[in-house]
Design a protein around this motif. Structure first.
Motif, PDB file in Angstrom:
ATOM      1  N   LEU A   8       3.483 -29.993   3.241  1.00  0.00           N
ATOM      2  CA  LEU A   8       4.227 -30.252   2.015  1.00  0.00           C
ATOM      3  C   LEU A   8       3.590 -29.515   0.842  1.00  0.00           C
ATOM      4  N   LYS A   9       2.276 -29.481   0.814  1.00  0.00           N
ATOM      5  CA  LYS A   9       1.588 -28.774  -0.266  1.00  0.00           C
ATOM      6  C   LYS A   9       1.973 -27.294  -0.270  1.00  0.00           C
TER       7      LYS A   9
ATOM      8  N   ALA B 260       4.568 -33.505   5.962  1.00  0.00           N
ATOM      9  CA  ALA B 260       3.575 -34.282   5.226  1.00  0.00           C
ATOM     10  C   ALA B 260       2.298 -33.468   5.045  1.00  0.00           C
TER      11      ALA B 260
ATOM     12  N   GLU C   3       3.066 -37.049  -7.477  1.00  0.00           N
ATOM     13  CA  GLU C   3       3.622 -38.191  -6.749  1.00  0.00           C
ATOM     14  C   GLU C   3       3.100 -38.270  -5.321  1.00  0.00           C
ATOM     15  N   HIS C   4       2.769 -37.106  -4.744  1.00  0.00           N
ATOM     16  CA  HIS C   4       2.259 -37.092  -3.374  1.00  0.00           C
ATOM     17  C   HIS C   4       0.731 -37.029  -3.326  1.00  0.00           C
TER      18      HIS C   4
ATOM     19  N   ARG D 279      14.302 -37.214  -1.002  1.00  0.00           N
ATOM     20  CA  ARG D 279      13.213 -38.187  -1.114  1.00  0.00           C
ATOM     21  C   ARG D 279      13.679 -39.529  -1.664  1.00  0.00           C
TER      22      ARG D 279
END
Length: 239
Positions: A193-194, A189, A212-213, A179
């Motif tokens: 990603l979760k 995404a 952060e996301h 990253r």
């Protein structure tokens, strides 16, 4: 002479026992530049470097501070001889273009020697296109994968690489390093990603990446969960 010795002793005690312990890094820098005995206070360079705050030395108006420049470069050469990034950062701050060029040349020569000597390089020479993805996944560090892909002008399926390294191997440091240099693949995404982060065993890393996301539901869940809340509050309270 006795007076400055006492000042230096008091500064060392204050730095280690109070300022660094309480993460008052700005005050460490002010103490260093205020006293100005840079060669006698390199322990502050150590403290800032160990806590990833070395760049704070360059935030003050240091362009004309020749003694600080000399002390920083001498410290890096003696104590961090392989850290080209910090050397270039200091040299750039002082507009030392020639030194930057020389350091790049030295770093390139060092890299060539490493390429000749390190075992992982023996596995990445004269590869076929069909072997590249497997070779990239086999490399332990993310930067090595970038070097290999650029050397062969090859664009791997980074989502597959991250799946292999992060999900199957549990190497979330690899994800964080990735990253820093590239955006995450579109296929990783959002919800994908979760789901990826659910495999992270390190609670703080899990929280940090979720926050952060903007997965605030996950971040809040971790803060409210009795199993993780105390640990996270302790970690967040010290930053």
């Amino acid at each position: 002479m006795e007076g400055i010795v006492r000042v230096l002793q008091a500064a060392r005690h204050l730095s280690h026992a109070h300022l660094a312990h309480s993460e008052h890094y700005g005050l460490l820098v002010r103490l260093l530049t205020g006293i100005g005995r840079y060669n006698d206070m390199t322990y502050i360079f150590d403290l800032l470097n160990q806590n990833h705050r070395f760049e704070m030395l360059l935030r003050k108006k240091v362009e004309s501070n020749f003694r600080l420049k000399t002390a920083l470069l001498d410290y890096i050469k003696r104590c961090l001889p392989g850290d080209s990034e910090k050397y270039n950062m200091v040299a750039l701050c002082f507009s030392m273009c020639r030194e930057i060029g020389e350091n790049h040349e030295g770093a390139a020569r060092t890299q060539l020697k490493l390429i000749e000597s390190q075992p992982w390089d023996q596995r990445v020479i004269n590869l076929c296109q069909s072997d590249l993805l497997g070779a990239i996944v086999a490399l332990p560090r993310c930067y090595q994968a970038f070097v290999l892909s650029e050397a062969y002008d090859y664009s791997p399926d980074w989502a597959e690489v991250l799946y292999q390294k992060v999900i199957l191997s549990g190497d979330f440091a690899y994800l964080e390093e990735f990253r820093l240099h590239r955006p995450l693949p579109a296929s990783l995404a959002g919800q994908n990603l979760k789901r990826l982060l659910q495999h992270c065993d390190d609670v703080y890393t899990y929280y940090k990446l979720a926050y952060e996301h903007k997965f605030f539901d996950v971040a809040n869940m971790l803060l409210q969960d009795s199993k993780t809340s105390s640990y996270l509050n302790d970690r967040l309270g010290t930053r």
